[in-house]
Design a protein around this motif. Structure first.
Motif: not given
Length: 179
Positions: A72-84
């Motif tokens: 759920q944490f990964r699906a929520a995109a809360l990790d701060g890592m962004r991809t171009m």
């Protein structure tokens, strides 16, 4: 003049010396490469939850609850890592949050609330150890609880207790009544 010794060629199917000095290497997985069909061997790291399960520190229900929280944490995109984006669309800001992310963020917020909130020890260790995948020692020494350093042995106890609460929250472990 002394000559340099030539290094022995390393077997490509074995991990390097550098990799072997670090703990947590799982048994290698042998499979066929999907493109070429040649046999390959993957060496994988064991995460904190996997190590705790293997050591018997946590139950399978606690491990499943931790895995659900991490998903759920990964699906929520809360990790701060962004991809171009590979293909950019003109006039697109890229900051829109999808429905899936909003739903996952709500589930993460409810789980953190069940742990005692964002400022609680359990909420903080689940956010960092399971969500952001820091090691327990790193969380204890660097982040800790409310900025205070925590003993790693106590931190592991906090993780176990928080996983027990998450297991009850997600329904992976039956709730027991106190006598």
């Amino acid at each position: 003049m002394a000559g340099k010794r030539k290094a022995k060629p390393q077997d490509p199917m074995r991990p390097s010396k550098w990799r072997l000095q670090h703990a947590g290497l799982a048994e290698p997985i042998r499979e066929a490469d999907p493109e070429t069909g040649t046999p390959v061997q993957h060496h994988r790291m064991v995460d904190s939850l996997g190590q705790m399960l293997a050591n018997g520190t946590i139950t399978p229900a606690m491990h499943e609850a931790g895995a659900m929280f991490r998903t759920q944490f990964r699906a929520a995109a809360l990790d701060g890592m962004r991809t171009m984006q590979m293909v950019r669309i003109a006039a697109s800001t890229g900051t829109a949050v999808s429905e899936r992310q909003l739903d996952a963020r709500g589930r993460v917020a409810r789980a953190i609330s069940a742990l005692g909130g964002w400022d609680s020890a359990a909420g903080s260790c689940m956010w960092h150890v399971v969500g952001l995948e820091c090691s327990i020692r790193e969380w204890a020494m660097r982040h800790g609880w409310s900025g205070r350093v925590v003993n790693p042995a106590q931190a592991q106890g906090m993780v176990v207790a928080a996983l027990g609460v998450l297991a009850a929250h997600y329904g992976t472990a039956p709730r027991t009544r106190a006598a």
